[in-house]
Write a protein that holds these residues in place. Structure first.
Motif, PDB file in Angstrom:
ATOM      1  N   ILE A  83       0.769  -1.242  -0.033  1.00 54.59           N
ATOM      2  CA  ILE A  83       0.089  -0.089  -0.135  1.00 54.59           C
ATOM      3  C   ILE A  83       0.973   1.183  -0.004  1.00 54.59           C
ATOM      4  N   ASP A  84       2.159   0.978  -0.455  1.00 57.05           N
ATOM      5  CA  ASP A  84       3.256   2.134  -0.513  1.00 57.05           C
ATOM      6  C   ASP A  84       3.074   2.852   0.761  1.00 57.05           C
ATOM      7  N   GLU A  85       3.305   2.363   2.144  1.00 61.86           N
ATOM      8  CA  GLU A  85       3.529   2.994   3.229  1.00 61.86           C
ATOM      9  C   GLU A  85       5.048   2.674   3.701  1.00 61.86           C
ATOM     10  N   LYS A  86       5.940   3.230   2.888  1.00 58.85           N
ATOM     11  CA  LYS A  86       7.297   2.566   3.325  1.00 58.85           C
ATOM     12  C   LYS A  86       7.763   3.650   4.213  1.00 58.85           C
TER      13      LYS A  86
ATOM     14  N   THR B 231      10.335   6.411   5.344  1.00 60.62           N
ATOM     15  CA  THR B 231      10.780   7.755   4.738  1.00 60.62           C
ATOM     16  C   THR B 231      11.707   8.409   5.729  1.00 60.62           C
ATOM     17  N   GLY B 232      12.893   8.703   5.345  1.00 61.59           N
ATOM     18  CA  GLY B 232      13.738   9.555   6.276  1.00 61.59           C
ATOM     19  C   GLY B 232      13.974   8.950   7.482  1.00 61.59           C
ATOM     20  N   SER B 233      13.578   9.633   8.585  1.00 60.34           N
ATOM     21  CA  SER B 233      13.603   9.375  10.181  1.00 60.34           C
ATOM     22  C   SER B 233      12.190   8.501  10.383  1.00 60.34           C
ATOM     23  N   LYS B 234      11.353   9.017   9.422  1.00 57.31           N
ATOM     24  CA  LYS B 234       9.967   8.183   9.806  1.00 57.31           C
ATOM     25  C   LYS B 234       9.643   6.862   9.576  1.00 57.31           C
ATOM     26  N   ASP B 235       9.155   6.042  10.450  1.00 56.67           N
ATOM     27  CA  ASP B 235       8.898   4.776  10.298  1.00 56.67           C
ATOM     28  C   ASP B 235       7.722   4.432  11.284  1.00 56.67           C
ATOM     29  N   PRO B 236       6.745   5.088  10.909  1.00 57.52           N
ATOM     30  CA  PRO B 236       5.602   4.945  11.991  1.00 57.52           C
ATOM     31  C   PRO B 236       5.018   3.503  12.128  1.00 57.52           C
ATOM     32  N   TYR B 237       5.304   2.607  11.429  1.00 58.72           N
ATOM     33  CA  TYR B 237       4.885   1.092  11.717  1.00 58.72           C
ATOM     34  C   TYR B 237       6.025   0.188  11.973  1.00 58.72           C
ATOM     35  N   ALA B 238       7.421   0.794  12.276  1.00 59.82           N
ATOM     36  CA  ALA B 238       8.554   0.097  12.835  1.00 59.82           C
ATOM     37  C   ALA B 238       8.836  -1.072  11.831  1.00 59.82           C
ATOM     38  N   LEU B 239       8.966  -0.799  10.390  1.00 58.21           N
ATOM     39  CA  LEU B 239       9.172  -1.595   9.414  1.00 58.21           C
ATOM     40  C   LEU B 239      10.571  -1.935   9.606  1.00 58.21           C
ATOM     41  N   ARG B 240      11.588  -1.052   9.692  1.00 64.21           N
ATOM     42  CA  ARG B 240      12.959  -1.259   9.804  1.00 64.21           C
ATOM     43  C   ARG B 240      13.378  -2.370  10.744  1.00 64.21           C
TER      44      ARG B 240
END
Length: 741
Positions: free
Chosen positions: A466-469, A471-480
């Motif tokens: 759904i293209d919610e990757k 971006t920069g320092s933002k990772d609201p879903y803790a994907l990293r």
């Protein structure tokens, strides 16, 4: 050299903000002083619940005199230019400027600006109010009728400056109706009267007498030591909790450690619940019996004062609150146990995971399917993996997890065991979130591994779809964090998984849930069921075949998603390996094989083993020399191919060689290429590197004795093709063009 002592005294500062605030105060003041020309020898900042303090040592009594030469317009320039120059330089007449000559530009004006130094007290008096006004509190407030904002209402400002051997002077300024002075206060209850201080040593000594420990690290040491001593006296030990130590040290200025107890009947509640209840509600530490490791019906608390009754009333008050909270927890626990997990899981159908990714129930079903498919690859029982996955999220709707979200998974395990689930299933419910952070354990039990991998893979592919990757320092879903978790699980368990087909399978399933017909869904499942997930290209091709038959969704779109997500994993793997001391460019070189061979490098374990073998090879003299030769060959080829607008890949004509060095190199390349191919096929990367090392001597001799760009065009082309074979042989192991250094 004089010292500066600054204290900003206020109502209670939240514990979570104190450490950052002390650092900010030090940085803001010291940066401003240095900018104003005042250097210093050392700076120390402290925080207590009611004060921020800063001590600067070795501050000069005044800033140095400065001289600046400012170049102006040429002699004879228009009046407007002259006027602008005079205004900027602070001159009243052009006669105050001097004239200098330049051989090219002629004569021009130069203003010599002498600025005398300024007393340090004047500079500090300007700096501190600006720091206070612009202080970066996460949250601040106004009080009374003033406009000054601070984290809590400020009550006084102490600011003194002077040498160690002489009396200090007050740095005089006013802000928000508060005028600086040399007065402060001690403990709110045990020493509330104001007192004056002269300098830092005097300040610390008088604070101690007024029941205030200024240094937060010393308060933490007192809490640790006294808590251990008190527990030891009763034959117990404190369950360590450094985060709680730091928090409590920010709540008290004079730590007094006390011990209380609670009804042993509460020990029937899971220990994690007891610990979290006591910690979250009363900021107390739990203790355990060192012989059994079980929790004891006691707790350690930290008071902020020395009570006349030795703390009996304080302990009694806290004990009543703890008993009430534990009673609530026991009620939640007993209530939750009346409902089976599978019945609780049915409620997930009404909980939206994400508006574009469906409900929690739909996500759980995807995870269960994938966990079952991963089970054979990780040595897990397929049915147990599916069962654990279908129950893993059920505790999200329980009373206990609703009260304490930190216990999700943990409570699921207790409820699963209570209703007779298999131990492996129960452990997988608890461990499927792991690893949560860098210091967290990695699941090792096969069923836990299958479910943990499936949960994180579904999270990543879903949000990619759904293209919610990030971006920069933002990772609201803790994907990293999810990607690093997968990497750690795979590497620490030594698992062989091809990620790309898994990405494709999940992406197709997610898309199919958003509108595909049932026949398509069945075709996807059939394609997966008839293929081994460890065979990357076969599985993915089978899925694409199903897509083409049903015309939805686009195979190209999903292929692009899988490739993009694989690049994301490459970046995360670099982070992980860099922490372990590996070079990120070697990871690039191994991932680059996907472009040169057409086979995506998606087996993390094999990638790491290649990287390790490559690093060991490049650390040898043969490896370093061969890398240099590779670059030389590649550079020559790149230049000549660009110049001739053609490629020189392909085999050279062995009959056209004119020198023995060419023949020898060609023979060795063919031998090495065969050995490398066999070693890579058997995944013996150390042997592949050993084979490459045989190239070093013939390659060095070739470059020493042979002129590649010969006058004869046919000979030149043949030699360029020979260089391409050097590159091709080495690129069977890794893309050496991506290696730096």
């Amino acid at each position: 050299m004089p010292d500066l002592l600054l204290e900003l005294f206020s109502e209670e500062i939240p514990a979570r903000m104190q450490s950052r605030a002390a650092d900010d105060l030090r940085k803001l003041v010291t940066d401003a002083l240095v900018e104003a020309g005042l250097v210093y020898e050392s700076a120390r900042a402290f925080a207590t619940p009611r004060r921020l303090a800063l001590n600067l040592s070795g501050v000069p009594p005044r800033s140095p005199d400065t001289r600046e030469e400012r170049k102006g317009p040429r002699v004879g320039a228009p009046d407007k230019a002259i006027e602008g120059f005079l205004k900027a330089a602070g001159l009243s007449s052009i006669d105050e400027a001097k004239v200098e000559s330049d051989p090219k530009k002629g004569e021009f004006y130069v203003a010599v600006i002498d600025r005398p130094g300024c007393p340090a007290t004047e500079i500090i008096a300007e700096i501190v109010p600006d720091v206070i006004r612009g202080f970066p509190w996460p949250k601040s407030m106004r009080w009374g009728s003033g406009s000054l904002r601070w984290v809590r209402p400020m009550q006084s400002i102490l600011c003194v400056f002077g040498p160690e051997t002489e009396d200090t002077e007050v740095v005089d300024f006013e802000i928000g109706g508060l005028r600086s002075g040399r007065t402060t206060r001690g403990h709110r209850f045990m020493a509330p009267e104001p007192f004056e201080v002269r300098r830092y040593d005097d300040y610390v000594e008088k604070l101690e007498k007024a029941f205030v420990v200024l240094d937060p690290e010393r308060r933490r040491d007192i809490i640790r030591t006294d808590a251990k001593t008190l527990a030891f006296a009763r034959g117990l030990e404190v369950v360590e909790d450094e985060a709680l130590v730091a928090e409590v040290a920010g709540l008290v200025e004079w730590p007094v450690v006390l011990m209380g107890d609670f009804d042993p009947d509460f020990l029937k509640i899971p220990p994690e619940v007891i610990r979290l209840t006591i910690r979250a509600n009363q900021k107390c530490f739990v203790v355990r019996d060192p012989k059994t490791g079980e929790l004891a019906p006691n707790y350690v608390m930290v008071s902020n004062l020395v009570a006349e009754d030795c703390g009996e009333m304080i302990v009694d008050g806290n004990g009543r609150v703890i008993a009430a909270r534990l009673s609530d927890a026991r009620f939640f626990f007993d209530t939750d146990r009346k409902t089976k997990l599978e019945d609780a899981a049915e409620k997930l159908a009404s909980i939206v995971f994400h508006e574009k990714l469906g409900t929690q129930a739909e996500r759980v079903e995807r995870i269960a399917r994938l966990a079952g498919e991963l089970a054979p690859l990780v040595g897990a029982d397929e049915e147990k993996a599916k069962r654990a996955a279908r129950l893993a999220k059920a505790d999200l709707v329980t009373e206990m997890v609703g009260e304490f979200p930190e216990l999700q998974g943990v409570m699921g395990r207790y409820y699963a065991l209570d209703q007779g689930e298999d131990v492996e299933v129960a452990d997988a419910i608890r461990d499927h979130y792991k690893p949560v952070g860098a210091g967290d354990d990695v699941p090792t039990a096969p069923v836990s591994v299958a479910v943990a991998l499936a949960e994180k893979l579904d999270m990543l592919v879903g949000f990619w779809a759904i293209d919610e990757k990030p971006t920069g320092s933002k990772d609201p879903y803790a994907l990293r964090r999810a990607a690093l978790g997968i990497i750690r699980i795979v590497l620490e368990n030594g698992l062989r998984l091809h990620l790309r087909p898994i990405f494709s399978i999940l992406a197709f399933r997610i898309e199919s849930e958003r509108g595909a017909d049932e026949a398509f869904k069945q075709q996807i499942d059939a394609a997966v069921a008839t293929r081994d997930l460890s065979l990357s290209s076969d599985t993915e091709q089978a899925i694409y075949d199903a897509i083409e038959r049903h015309h939805q969704p686009s195979a190209e779109v999903v292929s692009s998603l899988a490739g993009d997500l694989l690049d994301f994993f490459a970046d995360r793997l670099k982070v992980q390996l860099r922490e372990d001391g590996a070079r990120h460019d070697l990871v690039d070189a191994v991932f680059g094989l996907g472009e040169t061979t057409g086979q995506p490098q998606d087996d993390l374990l094999m990638i790491v083993r290649r990287v390790e073998a490559l690093a060991a090879f490049l650390d040898t003299e043969d490896g370093a020399s061969l890398l240099t030769a590779y670059r030389r060959a590649s550079n020559i080829l790149r230049i000549e191919e660009k110049k001739d607008d053609r490629s020189y890949t392909g085999y050279p004509d062995a009959k056209a060689f004119a020198q023995d060095e060419e023949r020898t190199l060609f023979t060795v390349i063919e031998e090495v290429a065969s050995e490398v191919e066999g070693a890579v096929r058997s995944e013996d990367f150390a042997a592949a590197m050993t084979a490459l090392a045989k190239l070093r001597g013939p390659v060095d001799t070739f470059f020493d004795e042979v002129t590649v760009n010969a006058d004869d065009p046919a000979l030149r082309e043949n030699r360029l093709r020979l260089l391409s074979q050097i590159r091709a042989a080495m690129d069977r192991v890794a893309d050496f063009s991506r290696i730096s250094g």
